[in-house]
Design a protein around this motif. Sequence first.
Motif, mmCIF file in Angstrom:
data_model
loop_
_atom_site.group_PDB
_atom_site.id
_atom_site.type_symbol
_atom_site.label_atom_id
_atom_site.label_comp_id
_atom_site.label_asym_id
_atom_site.label_seq_id
_atom_site.Cartn_x
_atom_site.Cartn_y
_atom_site.Cartn_z
ATOM 1 N N PRO A 1 2.115 -5.904 -23.919
ATOM 2 C CA PRO A 1 0.972 -6.371 -24.711
ATOM 3 C C PRO A 1 1.077 -6.033 -26.192
ATOM 4 C CG PRO A 1 0.233 -5.389 -22.667
ATOM 5 C CD PRO A 1 1.708 -5.093 -22.775
ATOM 6 N N GLY A 2 1.803 -4.973 -26.538
ATOM 7 C CA GLY A 2 1.902 -4.570 -27.932
ATOM 8 C C GLY A 2 3.009 -5.239 -28.715
ATOM 9 N N TRP A 3 3.921 -5.926 -28.033
ATOM 10 C CA TRP A 3 5.101 -6.471 -28.709
ATOM 11 C C TRP A 3 4.790 -7.438 -29.849
ATOM 12 C CZ3 TRP A 3 8.327 -7.556 -23.665
ATOM 13 C CH2 TRP A 3 8.725 -6.330 -23.120
ATOM 14 N N VAL B 1 -5.935 -21.681 -17.662
ATOM 15 C CA VAL B 1 -6.448 -20.965 -18.825
ATOM 16 C C VAL B 1 -6.398 -19.471 -18.542
ATOM 17 C CG1 VAL B 1 -8.347 -20.744 -20.461
ATOM 18 C CG2 VAL B 1 -8.000 -22.904 -19.244
ATOM 19 N N GLY B 2 -5.538 -18.756 -19.267
ATOM 20 C CA GLY B 2 -5.391 -17.317 -19.072
ATOM 21 C C GLY B 2 -4.003 -16.973 -18.577
ATOM 22 N N GLY B 3 -3.369 -15.995 -19.226
ATOM 23 C CA GLY B 3 -1.980 -15.674 -18.917
ATOM 24 C C GLY B 3 -1.758 -14.341 -18.259
ATOM 25 N N GLY B 4 -2.711 -13.876 -17.449
ATOM 26 C CA GLY B 4 -2.516 -12.647 -16.694
ATOM 27 C C GLY B 4 -1.903 -12.923 -15.334
ATOM 28 N N THR C 1 1.640 -13.434 -23.234
ATOM 29 C CA THR C 1 1.025 -13.444 -21.913
ATOM 30 C C THR C 1 0.940 -12.008 -21.394
ATOM 31 O OG1 THR C 1 3.180 -13.785 -20.869
ATOM 32 C CG2 THR C 1 1.875 -15.744 -21.369
ATOM 33 N N GLY C 2 0.251 -11.845 -20.280
ATOM 34 C CA GLY C 2 0.130 -10.519 -19.663
ATOM 35 C C GLY C 2 -1.283 -10.001 -19.681
ATOM 36 N N GLY C 3 -1.922 -10.046 -20.860
ATOM 37 C CA GLY C 3 -3.302 -9.586 -20.962
ATOM 38 C C GLY C 3 -3.505 -8.201 -20.391
ATOM 39 N N ASN C 4 -4.658 -7.986 -19.782
ATOM 40 C CA ASN C 4 -4.948 -6.689 -19.180
ATOM 41 C C ASN C 4 -4.107 -6.424 -17.944
ATOM 42 O OD1 ASN C 4 -7.302 -5.292 -20.608
ATOM 43 N ND2 ASN C 4 -8.002 -7.398 -20.475
ATOM 44 N N LYS D 1 -13.873 2.092 -22.732
ATOM 45 C CA LYS D 1 -13.360 0.878 -22.109
ATOM 46 C C LYS D 1 -11.860 1.032 -21.928
ATOM 47 C CE LYS D 1 -16.915 -2.176 -24.000
ATOM 48 N NZ LYS D 1 -17.725 -1.091 -24.558
ATOM 49 N N LYS D 2 -11.411 0.826 -20.692
ATOM 50 C CA LYS D 2 -10.002 1.033 -20.376
ATOM 51 C C LYS D 2 -9.153 -0.208 -20.632
ATOM 52 C CE LYS D 2 -10.909 5.184 -19.112
ATOM 53 N NZ LYS D 2 -10.551 6.285 -20.015
ATOM 54 N N GLN D 3 -9.785 -1.345 -20.847
ATOM 55 C CA GLN D 3 -9.048 -2.576 -21.105
ATOM 56 C C GLN D 3 -9.808 -3.324 -22.191
ATOM 57 O OE1 GLN D 3 -8.706 -4.511 -17.313
ATOM 58 N NE2 GLN D 3 -7.583 -2.830 -16.410
ATOM 59 N N TYR D 4 -9.083 -4.011 -23.077
ATOM 60 C CA TYR D 4 -9.696 -4.393 -24.338
ATOM 61 C C TYR D 4 -9.758 -5.883 -24.631
ATOM 62 C CZ TYR D 4 -8.991 0.568 -25.002
ATOM 63 O OH TYR D 4 -9.020 1.920 -24.834
ATOM 64 N N GLN D 5 -8.998 -6.711 -23.957
ATOM 65 C CA GLN D 5 -8.912 -8.109 -24.356
ATOM 66 C C GLN D 5 -9.962 -9.004 -23.710
ATOM 67 O OE1 GLN D 5 -6.375 -6.330 -23.100
ATOM 68 N NE2 GLN D 5 -4.543 -6.509 -24.342
ATOM 69 N N LYS D 6 -10.789 -8.457 -22.841
ATOM 70 C CA LYS D 6 -11.716 -9.279 -22.073
ATOM 71 C C LYS D 6 -12.994 -9.541 -22.883
ATOM 72 C CE LYS D 6 -10.210 -7.120 -17.731
ATOM 73 N NZ LYS D 6 -10.684 -6.360 -16.554
ATOM 74 N N THR D 7 -13.190 -10.769 -23.320
ATOM 75 C CA THR D 7 -14.322 -11.074 -24.187
ATOM 76 C C THR D 7 -15.277 -12.110 -23.605
ATOM 77 O OG1 THR D 7 -12.919 -12.657 -25.360
ATOM 78 C CG2 THR D 7 -13.094 -10.445 -26.293
ATOM 79 N N GLY D 8 -15.070 -12.515 -22.378
ATOM 80 C CA GLY D 8 -16.031 -13.389 -21.717
ATOM 81 C C GLY D 8 -15.999 -14.840 -22.141
ATOM 82 N N ASP D 9 -14.943 -15.275 -22.829
ATOM 83 C CA ASP D 9 -14.881 -16.673 -23.279
ATOM 84 C C ASP D 9 -14.995 -17.649 -22.107
ATOM 85 O OD1 ASP D 9 -14.396 -15.527 -25.714
ATOM 86 O OD2 ASP D 9 -12.236 -15.828 -25.639
#
Length: 645
Positions: free
Chosen positions: A67-69, A154-157, A183-186, A363-371
């Motif tokens: 996720p950091g790359w 929609v979504g790359g996890g 891709t990968g997300g949480n 919060k243990k995971q950060y990319q989840k924004t409810g879109d």
Amino acid sequence: MNKKWIASLACVCLLASSFTAAVAEGMKPGTYTEVARGMYDGLTVDVTVSESKIEDIKVTAYNETAPGWPALEKMPAAILEAQSLAVDTVSGATRTSEGILKAVEAALVEAGANVEDFKKPVEAKEVAAPDYFPTMGSVELPEKWDESYDVVVVGGGFAGLAAAYSAEKAGSSVVLVEKLSTTGGNSAINGGQYAAYTSKRAADLQQKLGLEPDTAEKHIEDTIKGGDNMSNPALVREMVYASPVYFDLLLDNGLQIRETLARPGGHYGYRTYVTENQVGSDITNLQLKMLKETSATIELETKMVEIYRTRDEANRVVGIRVATADGYKTIEARKGVILATGDYMNNEAMVKRWCPDVDGFDKKQYQKTGDGHIMAIDAGAKMENLGHTKMMHDFDSGLMYEEPFLYVNMEGKRFCNETIPMSSLNISMSATYKPEDRGIHFRIFDSKTEGAVEGIPGVPPVALVGEGSAWMDPETVVSGNTLEELCEAAGIPVADGVASIERYNELCAKGCDDDFGVAGSDMAAIDTPPFFCIKGDVGMSGINAGVMVDNRYRVIDTEGAPIPGLYAAGIQAGNPCGGINWNMPGGFSNSHIFTAGRYTVIHALTGDMTPAHPASFEDLADSFVGEDGGYAWDSPLCATAITVW
């Protein structure tokens, strides 16, 4: 390119040039190497400066996970262009971005710069596609689509990658859209666990570890019990019977796992596999590699902003609208749209509205924004479990499966049955502490080697806290040659900590846990030095709110009917297995998400268009099970499903 955009860009360039000229001179030219912490330690950055500006920034070493790359390339470029440390971090790679900023700042200090000159605000560029959310779905459909595919994911996890791969292998044209730059997300930062009652590796591992073969019936039973009997039995059956199929697919494509079978809380037996580095990116990286070997299209930094649903008799979802760096575009979905966008944990407004009791927790995971939730509601979807929060305990080290172990709190007191399901365990941890303590607790274990305790196949701590694993951080594991040394080193009150461990050892000798009810067969004394301890806390790991789905993962509308052409997989689905998302046995989440991703494809391609397919998941489950409880590979239905997979 329109005139307004050109004018905006010209202003930005003028501002950048004037800012560079305003930087005070006097830095000592040269290249400065700084080491900072991003997601992990070891983020090494070379910064080259002249007397008045930053000339170059290169990341030369790192231990960051997938996720950091994107930040490794994007952050240096952004800082160079703006000549400022006030640039935005890369979405989905916040910690890596912050580490690079710290390293560059340290280099500027070493070069003798006035750092404040490099912290002036950066004029934001005008975005080509600002956020836009339609009201109550789409009134007008595109006259002409910019792109057209059979299936739009929609979504790359975990779920999205599984769905896209499955759809392409079934012969459909597929596009996967992901709002982040990778891709990968949480999924990429989870614990790398996968629960399956059997697999192609099961027999060898069971024989090596002295374990009895597992059964689907027991896995189903544990899952329903762990879900407080709120689960949908048909979906639980499908998760259990299908999870080995996808796991074997990963193994066939090179997934590396540890030589162990773990048993996190909530499982009666050892059925949880652990990836080599015990991190989800072991799987998401492999999934991405598999997907790239197909003809599927992957579109990153592409954010869904609208779901198109017709206003005719069919009332069908036919595509989506997305925002990109170049503006908006429309994508047709001839067979179906599959939502796999996760939950809304990092949407502060939604958390405050629906989960006020846990607002403020880490919060243990950060990319989840409810879109995806917002878009689905606009398309008429019915939501479920909006306030159903999932808490998790988290450790500074990836050392998760050492056995046996016990938990003590900040006062050195044991406080729970260590084998209960994850969320029950987290409730115990949260309730034991003052709010400001964040559920801080300690996991204590000893040096017993693999197989030293009959019936409890542990993993030697030295095997997990060694070199070659980016997820492990040996510095977070405290050790001591005596229990007193261990407690003192860990910051546990010595007298109470030692007393708790000695009490636990007495119960082990007795063969009965009178205090918390752990089965005697699941206990073994902490008595073999050196002793080890890792520190953890409790925070939000997810909110199991999402769209309501039926037994075929079709999204349900507010009238209780399926929305044609719209499917949901993974945590996006609010009721995949009822309460199980709240109180899941460890490793359940991954296996469910993968199988749900694949099942949505089966039904998007054939389920609601081909009568030959079963009307419910339970029928499909029966087709997978032979008389011996294994896969009925020769059944026509199973063969059809495998073709889709």
